[in-house]
Scaffold this motif. Structure first.
Motif, mmCIF file in Angstrom:
data_model
loop_
_atom_site.group_PDB
_atom_site.id
_atom_site.type_symbol
_atom_site.label_atom_id
_atom_site.label_comp_id
_atom_site.label_asym_id
_atom_site.label_seq_id
_atom_site.Cartn_x
_atom_site.Cartn_y
_atom_site.Cartn_z
ATOM 1 N N LEU A 10 27.683 69.027 -54.972
ATOM 2 C CA LEU A 10 27.424 67.888 -55.825
ATOM 3 C C LEU A 10 28.747 67.356 -56.380
ATOM 4 C CD1 LEU A 10 24.365 69.267 -57.847
ATOM 5 C CD2 LEU A 10 24.314 67.732 -55.873
ATOM 6 N N VAL A 77 24.501 63.504 -53.493
ATOM 7 C CA VAL A 77 23.586 63.301 -54.611
ATOM 8 C C VAL A 77 22.159 63.389 -54.098
ATOM 9 C CG1 VAL A 77 25.136 61.870 -55.982
ATOM 10 C CG2 VAL A 77 23.614 60.794 -54.307
ATOM 11 N N LYS A 78 21.231 63.574 -55.019
ATOM 12 C CA LYS A 78 19.816 63.594 -54.654
ATOM 13 C C LYS A 78 19.458 62.274 -53.977
ATOM 14 C CE LYS A 78 15.275 64.578 -56.636
ATOM 15 N NZ LYS A 78 14.530 64.900 -57.881
ATOM 16 N N HIS A 114 28.633 66.874 -65.446
ATOM 17 C CA HIS A 114 27.792 67.399 -64.368
ATOM 18 C C HIS A 114 26.777 66.328 -64.023
ATOM 19 C CE1 HIS A 114 24.869 69.722 -62.102
ATOM 20 N NE2 HIS A 114 25.730 70.722 -62.032
ATOM 21 N N VAL A 115 26.606 66.063 -62.752
ATOM 22 C CA VAL A 115 25.755 64.957 -62.321
ATOM 23 C C VAL A 115 24.317 65.096 -62.826
ATOM 24 C CG1 VAL A 115 25.070 65.984 -60.116
ATOM 25 C CG2 VAL A 115 25.214 63.491 -60.330
ATOM 26 N N ALA A 116 23.870 66.341 -63.076
ATOM 27 C CA ALA A 116 22.502 66.568 -63.573
ATOM 28 C C ALA A 116 22.484 66.827 -65.082
ATOM 29 C CB ALA A 116 21.873 67.754 -62.842
ATOM 30 N N ASN A 117 23.673 66.706 -65.716
ATOM 31 C CA ASN A 117 23.810 66.937 -67.167
ATOM 32 C C ASN A 117 23.418 68.344 -67.592
ATOM 33 O OD1 ASN A 117 24.763 64.299 -67.843
ATOM 34 N ND2 ASN A 117 22.673 63.539 -67.575
ATOM 35 N N LYS A 118 23.475 69.301 -66.670
ATOM 36 C CA LYS A 118 23.211 70.700 -67.007
ATOM 37 C C LYS A 118 23.845 71.588 -65.934
ATOM 38 C CE LYS A 118 18.788 70.885 -64.547
ATOM 39 N NZ LYS A 118 17.347 71.247 -64.601
ATOM 40 N N GLU A 120 23.189 74.481 -63.807
ATOM 41 C CA GLU A 120 22.080 75.277 -63.266
ATOM 42 C C GLU A 120 22.341 75.466 -61.778
ATOM 43 O OE1 GLU A 120 19.033 77.540 -63.901
ATOM 44 O OE2 GLU A 120 19.136 75.987 -65.445
ATOM 45 N N SER A 123 19.556 75.398 -59.109
ATOM 46 C CA SER A 123 19.002 74.052 -58.979
ATOM 47 C C SER A 123 19.917 73.176 -58.131
ATOM 48 C CB SER A 123 18.818 73.430 -60.365
ATOM 49 O OG SER A 123 18.358 72.093 -60.258
ATOM 50 N N ASP A 124 21.239 73.339 -58.311
ATOM 51 C CA ASP A 124 22.204 72.585 -57.504
ATOM 52 C C ASP A 124 22.054 72.929 -56.025
ATOM 53 O OD1 ASP A 124 23.101 71.588 -59.881
ATOM 54 O OD2 ASP A 124 25.027 72.633 -59.869
ATOM 55 N N THR A 127 18.965 71.370 -54.617
ATOM 56 C CA THR A 127 19.144 69.932 -54.401
ATOM 57 C C THR A 127 19.886 69.661 -53.096
ATOM 58 O OG1 THR A 127 19.152 69.420 -56.772
ATOM 59 C CG2 THR A 127 20.212 67.824 -55.311
#
Length: 372
Positions: A10, A77-78, A114-118, A120, A123-124, A127
Motif C-alpha cells: 500500500l 490501493v483498494k 496510512h492510506v487506511a488511517n490505521k 493493521e 488488513s493491509d 487488501t
C-alpha cells in the motif's frame, strides 16, 4: 539466470525507502501516495561470504556475485483490480516479476499517513491479496471462455489447461491465492502460461521504524493475528527497519556496524543489530528455490545462480546455453574442501575433486570446472 522480485504494498509503507536501502539507487520516497509511478529497477548482489573466501584463495582479479533484480512498483490501493489508482499499470508490473516482496507496515507514526488511517498489517495484506485474487479471477474467467473452441478441436493441452483453471477458479472464488490449488505437474505447466499473480511466491516484508511503537514490540492482538496468519498459510516473512537500513546503505563492514550502533544509541526504542537487508535478499533467493555454485581462478571468482535440483549440464547453461549440449563431464569439489586442501593440486591428491557426469545433481556451494 535473471531473477526479478517486485516490491509491492500500500502507499506509505516504506517500499521506496526499502528499495533505496537495497539498491543504493535513489528513487522518490516523499510522504504521499503514488510518488512512485514508473517502476525503478536495481540489481542487488546476493550476500555470500563463501565468494570472498574463494576469491582470496584463488587471488582472483575479479569477484562477481550472484544477483537478484528488485523492482519498486507503484503503491496499490483498494480497487486496483478494477483500475483504481494506478491499478492496471501496477498489476502489469507485478506480472513481469518472478516473485513478490509484499511490504507491510508494522510501526505507528502519526507523522506518516496510512492510506487506511490505521495500522493493521493483516488488513493491509488482505487488501493487497484480494486485489491480486480479483485480477487473477478476471484472467482465469476470460481464458476459460476461450478454451472451449480449443477443446472441441481435440487439443490435449487445452483439456489439461481447462482442468487446471477450473481448480484455480474455485480457489480464487473462495478468496484464496491460486498457489494453494492442488494441481498435477501437467496442470501446473499449463497454468504457468497465464502468469497468474497469486501463483507467484510471496515474501512478506514487515517494515518497522526505530524511535516509535512497533507491533512486534507491543505484541498486541494485531501482531498475534499476523503471526497466526503466517503460521496457518506457511508464509515466509522477514522484519526490516527500512529507514535505518537506508541510513546505513553507504557503509560497509566495521564502519557499517559502528554506524548502526551509533544510530541505535541515539534512539530510545528499537534494536536493529541484525542486517535486515541481507536477510531480505537471502530470503528472496531462497523463496524462488535457488542455489549457488562457483567457478574460481586467477581471472575471476564467480557465483552462478541455478534452480535446486539442476543437473550439471543444466547448471552449465548459467554460463552459456551451449554447455548443456556440449557437456562431457564436470570436475566438482565443495568450497569448504577446496579451502581446506589449500590448493587445487592438494585437493586432487586427496581425491576430493570428483569427476561427475550428466546425471550429477549440483549441490549448493559446489566449485565446478566444466569440460566440454
Amino acid at each position: 539466470m535473471d531473477i526479478k522480485i517486485g516490491i509491492v504494498g500500500l502507499p506509505n509503507v516504506g517500499k521506496s525507502t526499502l528499495f533505496n536501502a537495497l539498491t543504493r539507487k535513489a528513487v522518490p520516497c516523499e510522504n504521499y501516495p503514488f510518488c512512485t509511478i514508473d517502476p525503478s529497477v536495481g540489481v542487488v548482489a546476493v550476500p555470500d561470504e563463501r565468494l570472498g573466501k574463494l576469491s582470496e584463495f584463488s587471488k582472483s582479479a575479479k569477484t562477481i556475485p550472484a544477483a537478484v533484480e528488485f523492482v519498486d512498483i507503484a503503491g496499490l490501493v483498494k480497487g486496483a483490480s478494477a483500475g483504481e489508482g494506478l491499478g492496471n499499470k501496477f498489476l502489469t508490473n507485478i506480472r513481469e516479476t518472478d516473485a513478490i516482496a509484499e511490504v507491510v507496515r508494522i510501526f505507528e507514526d502519526d507523522n506518516i499517513i496510512h492510506v487506511a488511517n490505521k495500522v493493521e498489517p493483516l488488513s493491509d495484506i488482505e487488501t493487497i491479496n484480494l486485489e491480486l485474487i480479483l485480477a487473477d479471477l478476471q484472467s482465469v474467467s476470460k481464458r476459460l471462455g476461450s478454451l472451449s473452441s480449443e477443446i472441441k478441436k481435440g487439443l490435449k493441452t487445452a483439456v489439461i489447461e481447462n482442468s487446471a483453471l477450473e481448480k484455480i477458479k474455485k480457489v480464487l472464488e473462495e478468496g484464496k491465492l491460486a498457489q494453494v490449488a492442488i494441481l498435477d505437474e501437467f496442470e501446473i505447466a499449463e497454468a504457468k502460461k497465464l502468469c497468474l499473480l497469486t501463483m507467484k511466491p510471496i515474501l512478506y516484508v514487515l517494515n518497522k521504524k526505530s524511535g516509535v511503537k512497533n507491533l512486534d514490540q507491543i505484541n498486541d492482538e494485531r501482531w498475534e493475528k499476523l503471526i497466526k496468519f503466517f503460521k496457518e498459510t506457511k508464509s515466509k516473512y522477514v522484519i526490516v527497519d527500512a529507514g535505518i537500513e537506508n541510513e546505513l546503505k553507504d557503509f560497509e563492514g566495521k564502519d557499517k556496524e559502528e554506524m548502526r550502533q551509533a544510530l541505535q544509541s541515539e534512539i530510545r526504542h528499537g534494536v536493529f543489530s541484525d542486517d535486515g537487508i541481507n536477510d531480505l535478499i537471502k530470503a528472496g533467493y531462497d523463496l524462488l528455490g535457488l542455489q549457488t555454485y562457483f567457478t574460481t581462478g586467477e581471472d575471476e571468482t564467480r557465483a552462478w545462480t541455478i534452480k535446486r535440483g539442476w543437473t550439471a549440464p543444466e547448471a552449465g547453461t548459467a554460463i552459456h546455453m551451449d554447455f548443456k549440449e556440449k557437456f562431457v563431464r564436470a570436475e566438482v569439489i565443495s568450497w569448504q574442501k577446496l579451502l581446506e586442501a589449500g590448493s587445487l593440486g592438494n585437493a586432487r591428491e586427496k581425491g576430493w575433486v570428483k569427476t561427475e557426469g550428466k546425471e550429477y545433481v549440483v549441490k549448493d556451494g559446489d566449485v565446478i570446472e566444466f569440460k566440454i
